[in-house]
Design an enzyme around this catalytic site. Structure first.
Site, PDB file in Angstrom:
ATOM      1  N   HIS B 102      32.380 -23.532 119.321  1.00  0.00           N
ATOM      2  CA  HIS B 102      30.923 -23.406 119.252  1.00  0.00           C
ATOM      3  C   HIS B 102      30.405 -23.137 117.835  1.00  0.00           C
ATOM      4  O   HIS B 102      29.224 -23.292 117.564  1.00  0.00           O
ATOM      5  CB  HIS B 102      30.409 -22.343 120.249  1.00  0.00           C
ATOM      6  CG  HIS B 102      30.618 -20.925 119.800  1.00  0.00           C
ATOM      7  ND1 HIS B 102      31.676 -20.149 120.230  1.00  0.00           N
ATOM      8  CD2 HIS B 102      29.909 -20.136 118.971  1.00  0.00           C
ATOM      9  CE1 HIS B 102      31.596 -18.954 119.675  1.00  0.00           C
ATOM     10  NE2 HIS B 102      30.532 -18.912 118.918  1.00  0.00           N
ATOM     11  N   ASP B 132      37.110 -23.278 123.977  1.00  0.00           N
ATOM     12  CA  ASP B 132      36.267 -22.908 122.841  1.00  0.00           C
ATOM     13  C   ASP B 132      37.079 -22.778 121.545  1.00  0.00           C
ATOM     14  O   ASP B 132      36.846 -21.907 120.733  1.00  0.00           O
ATOM     15  CB  ASP B 132      35.494 -21.615 123.118  1.00  0.00           C
ATOM     16  CG  ASP B 132      34.335 -21.419 122.132  1.00  0.00           C
ATOM     17  OD1 ASP B 132      33.927 -22.421 121.512  1.00  0.00           O
ATOM     18  OD2 ASP B 132      33.872 -20.282 121.977  1.00  0.00           O
ATOM     19  N   SER B 205      32.530 -14.920 115.200  1.00  0.00           N
ATOM     20  CA  SER B 205      33.141 -15.957 116.025  1.00  0.00           C
ATOM     21  C   SER B 205      34.141 -16.791 115.248  1.00  0.00           C
ATOM     22  O   SER B 205      33.832 -17.287 114.169  1.00  0.00           O
ATOM     23  CB  SER B 205      32.057 -16.893 116.577  1.00  0.00           C
ATOM     24  OG  SER B 205      31.526 -16.356 117.740  1.00  0.00           O
TER      25      SER B 205
END
Lengths: 449, 245
Positions: B102, B132, B205
Site C-alpha cells: 500500500h 500487502d 509502513s
C-alpha cells in the site's frame, strides 16, 4: 580420624547445601525463568522528588477592532479597539536543578504571560516561584523558589546518549499528578520540525502528553538527559513521538540566565544549508551529513576564525552534527564568548578551527532581522547611537536612503540609544516608521515602509 | 563391621550437615541485605541489555525512507506530487527492498532515501496485495542490509523495536513487546499478523520490526489501525518475516 572426617564432610555439606538455596532465593525476585526482570522503582524513588508541577495563572489581553457597524452607532467617539482581558490557567512540569538555590527549569511556553507561578513539590508543599529569566527561541525558562529540603536532579553529559538507550519521562500530564512513563531514545539531533526557533531535540517514544512540558527525561541512572517539550500529535494525544531539549543545551542556557538574567546568544556569523546528497556529490565528498557554509559575514566570529564559504562544518567540540539547523541551535545556545572547536572539511581535507562566538546584540550583519527595510546595512552600537558602518549597494537599506556613517538616534518620537532598544521599539511597529538620523551633524528623518 | 561404622559416620555427618544448612538458611533469609540486590542493580549486573543501541546500529542503516510520487494525469508537465510515504527494508546486497504494497501502489515513481543521504529511484519487482508486501529493486554499491533469521519466530512477550519514518520527521526507533502472534481476520483473513505495542504511525509502513539482536522479525504496517487513523494507541501490526520468500 573418623571424627575429623565426619566434621569435614558435615562442613562441606553445610556449605554446599546452604549456598545453593541462598543464591536462588536472592535471585527469585530478580528473574522470571532465568531472565532478569528490571524495575525502575529504586531509581525513581531517588529521582521523582526532583520533578515538580508548575501551575500558572494570568490574564490574556486580546485586542479586537470594533466593527464599523458599532462605530456607526456610537459616533466618531466610539473606541477604536476593544480590549478583552481573559483570565487563564495553565499546568506543566518543572525540574529542580539546584536544591540549595531553589532553581527550577521548565519550558518557556508553560510560564509565558503568567502573573502567578505556583510550584507543587513531590512532598505536597506549594510554593510561589519567581521567574529568573526565559528564552523564547529555545523554549527554556528558569524559576526560583525559596524552600528548604529540596531534591535536585542528577546531571550527566547528554551528548553521550545513543539511539536505543532507555529513557524515562517524569511529569504531570493532564494535571493528573506525577506520572512516570518509559520508552527509548528514538532519534537524536531532530530539527526542522518548526516547533521552536532553535531545534535540536532528543526524540523518545515514552508517552508525553499535555502537562508533561517542562518535565524531566532521565536515563536509567536517574540522570537528566532532557526537558520534555513537544509532541507530534495528530489526534491531540501521545502517539509515541515526543521531543525533549537536550540537557547540555539546557545547562548552557541556564548558566547564561543565572549570570546575565537573559540568554546572550552566541553568533558565529555564517549562513548556510544542510549538506545533502547532491551537494556532497558536486563537491566530491564522502561525508553526507553536516552544515554547508554558503557565506561568511565579514568581521564575524567565523571570519576572524578563518572559516570560508564552501567549508563544511561536520562537528562541534568533537561531536558530529547532522544538519545546519543543529549547528544553528547548538551555536546559538552556547552563549556569547564561548570558545568552540569546529571540525570542518575544506577542499576534501579535514581541519579543525577554533572560534570565539560573538554576541548577538552587537549585530554586525543581520540588520535585516531588525527591520526588513534595514537589510543590507551593517549596524553597530556606538556612543552617539546606532552607527551604520557599511551598506550594500542596491539593498533595501540603501534604497530607503540610508548612507554609510549615518547614526540612528531615534524612532518616531522616541530616543533610541542601542540596537536592542531599536529592536524592541520596532517590534511594536507594524506599518511605516520614521527613523531619526544624525548625518554630518545634521538631524533628519527617513521613513521606512 | 568397618563398612557399617563408616556408614554410621557418614549418616551422622549428613544429619549434622543438614541441620547446619537449615540453620544457615534461616539466618540468611532473615538478614535484610540479601533483598537489597534486587531492582535496578540487576539491570547493571544481571547481564540484561542496558540499551538497544547495538541492535539499532545493526539494523537501522538498512531501513530506508520511501516516497512514492505520482504524476498528475490531467497536467503531466506539472511536478510530480507526493502520493505515499513509507519505509522499506534492504534485504540483500544486490538491492532488493521489502516494503508494504500500500506504500507504493498507484505510484508512478518511487524514490528511496537511505540513512547515509543517498537517494535512488526504485523499480517494482513484484507485489502481492493480499499479503500487502512489495519487493523493489535499487542499484547501488555498499548497500547496508538487515540481518534476519527465519528460524527464530517471534513469541508473545519478546521485546521488539520498530524502525521507520513516521510523518516524515526522520528515522525513528520505538520500542515495545510482541502483544500477540497469529492475529488474523483483520482484513483478508489471510495473514497471521504480529501484534505489538511499539508505536507505529503513518510513515512507519513497510519499516522493520526487529528483535533485541537487531534481526528482522516483521514488516510493520500502519494500514490496519484499529479505530481509523489513531496511531500510537498501543495496538499495531506487523507481517511476520517468514512470509517473505
Amino acid at each position: 580420624m573418623k571424627t575429623k572426617l565426619s566434621l569435614l564432610s558435615a562442613a562441606l555439606l553445610t556449605a554446599s547445601l546452604s549456598l545453593y538455596p541462598a543464591v536462588s532465593q536472592a535471585a527469585i525476585p530478580q528473574a522470571v525463568e532465568g531472565q532478569a526482570v528490571p524495575s525502575l522503582a529504586p531509581m525513581l524513588e531517588r529521582t521523582t522528588p526532583a520533578v515538580v508541577s508548575v501551575a500558572v495563572s494570568g490574564t490574556q489581553v486580546s485586542k479586537q477592532r470594533v466593527p464599523d457597524v458599532f462605530r456607526y452607532f456610537f459616533g466618531p467617539n466610539a473606541p477604536q479597539e476593544q480590549v478583552q482581558e481573559r483570565p487563564f490557567r495553565g499546568l506543566g512540569s518543572g525540574v529542580i536543578i539546584d536544591a540549595a538555590k531553589g532553581y527550577i527549569v521548565t519550558n518557556n511556553h508553560v510560564i509565558n504571560g503568567a502573573d502567578d507561578i505556583q510550584i507543587g513539590l513531590h512532598d505536597g508543599r506549594e510554593i510561589k516561584a519567581k521567574l529568573i529569566g526565559a528564552d523564547k527561541e529555545s523554549d527554556i525558562a528558569l524559576l526560583q523558589i525559596d524552600a528548604k529540603n529540596l531534591t535536585e536532579i542528577n546531571q550527566t553529559d547528554s551528548d553521550n546518549i545513543r539511539v536505543g538507550d532507555f529513557a524515562v519521562a517524569i511529569g504531570n500530564p493532564f494535571g493528573l499528578g506525577q506520572t512516570v512513563t518509559s520508552g527509548i531514545v528514538s532519534a537524536l539531533g531532530r530539527s526542522g520540525l518548526g516547533i521552536e526557533m532553535l531545534e535540536n531535540f532528543i526524540q523518545t517514544d515514552a508517552a508525553i502528553n499535555s502537562g508533561n512540558s517542562g518535565g524531566a527525561l532521565v536515563n536509567l541512572n536517574g540522570e537528566l538527559i532532557g526537558i520534555n517539550t513537544a509532541i507530534v500529535a495528530p489526534n491531540g494525544g501521545n502517539v509515541g513521538i515526543g521531543f525533549a531539549i537536550p540537557a547540555n543545551m539546557v545547562h548552557n542556557l541556564v548558566d547564561q540566565i543565572i549570570e546575565h538574567g537573559e540568554v546572550r546568544r552566541g553568533v558565529l556569523g555564517v549562513s548556510g544549508r544542510d549538506l545533502d546528497n547532491e551537494l556532497a556529490k558536486a563537491f566530491g565528498l564522502d561525508t553526507q551529513h553536516g552544515g554547508f557554509v554558503n557565506e561568511v559575514m565579514p568581521k564575524s566570529a567565523a571570519d576572524k576564525a578563518g572559516l570560508k564559504a564552501g567549508d563544511i562544518i561536520v562537528s562541534i567540540n568533537g561531536r558530529s552534527i547532522k544538519s545546519f539547523q543543529e549547528l544553528r541551535a547548538k551555536v546559538a545556545t552556547m552563549g556569547a564568548g564561548a570558545e568552540v572547536e569546529f571540525g570542518i572539511i575544506r577542499d576534501g581535507d579535514k581541519k579543525t578551527i577554533n572560534a570565539t562566538l560573538g554576541e548577538a546584540d552587537k549585530v554586525e550583519a543581520e540588520a535585516g532581522n531588525v527591520h526588513p527595510m534595514l537589510q543590507g546595512a551593517t549596524l553597530e552600537d556606538s556612543k552617539k547611537g546606532i552607527e551604520i558602518t557599511e551598506i550594500a549597494q542596491g539593498s533595501p537599506a540603501a534604497m530607503s536612503g540610508l548612507q554609510e556613517g549615518d547614526v540612528i538616534v531615534g524612532l518616531n518620537r522616541t530616543k533610541i540609544s542601542s540596537l536592542k532598544a531599536l529592536k524592541e521599539a520596532l517590534e511594536d511597529q507594524q506599518s511605516s516608521v520614521a527613523l531619526k538620523i544624525l548625518r554630518d551633524n545634521n538631524l533628519l528623518y527617513l521613513v521606512l515602509r | 563391621m568397618n563398612l557399617k561404622d563408616t556408614c554410621i559416620y557418614i549418616v551422622k555427618a549428613m544429619t549434622f550437615g543438614l541441620i547446619m544448612a537449615a540453620v544457615f538458611l534461616v539466618i540468611t533469609s532473615i538478614l535484610p541485605n540479601h533483598s537489597l540486590n534486587t531492582g535496578l542493580s540487576s539491570v547493571h549486573s544481571g547481564g540484561a541489555e542496558l540499551s538497544f543501541a547495538k541492535a539499532v546500529r545493526r539494523a537501522a542503516p538498512a531501513v530506508a525512507n520511501i516516497y512514492s510520487l505520482s504524476i498528475d494525469q490531467r497536467n503531466p508537465l506539472n511536478a510530480s506530487s507526493l502520493q505515499g510515504l513509507g519505509s522499506g527494508v534492504i534485504m540483500s546486497k544486490d538491492g532488493y527492498v521489502l516494503t508494504n504494497y500500500h506504500v507504493i501502489k498507484k505510484a508512478d515513481e518511487i524514490v528511496i532515501a537511505l540513512q547515509d543521504g543517498r537517494k535512488f529511484t526504485a523499480e517494482v519487482v513484484g507485489s502481492d496485495p493480499v499479503t500487502d508486501l512489495a519487493v523493489l529493486k535499487i542499484e547501488g554499491d555498499n548497500l547496508p542490509i538487515v540481518p534476519f533469521n527465519l528460524n527464530n519466530p517471534a513469541q508473545v512477550g519478546d521485546v521488539v523495536l520498530a524502525i521507520g519514518n513516521p510523518y516524515n520527521i526522520g528515522q525513528t526507533i520505538t520500542q515495545g513487546i510482541i502483544s500477540a502472534t497469529g492475529r488474523n481476520g483483520l482484513s483478508s483473513g489471510y495473514l497471521d499478523f504480529l501484534q505489538t505495542d511499539a508505536a507505529i504511525n503513518a510513515g512507519n509502513s513497510g519499516g522493520a520490526l526487529i528483535d533485541t539482536n537487531g534481526e528482522l522479525i516483521g514488516i510493520n504496517t500502519a494500514a490496519f489501525q484499529v479505530g481509523g487513523d489513531n496511531g500510537g494507541n498501543g495496538i499495531s501490526f506487523a507481517i511476520p518475516i517468514k512470509l517473505y520468500s
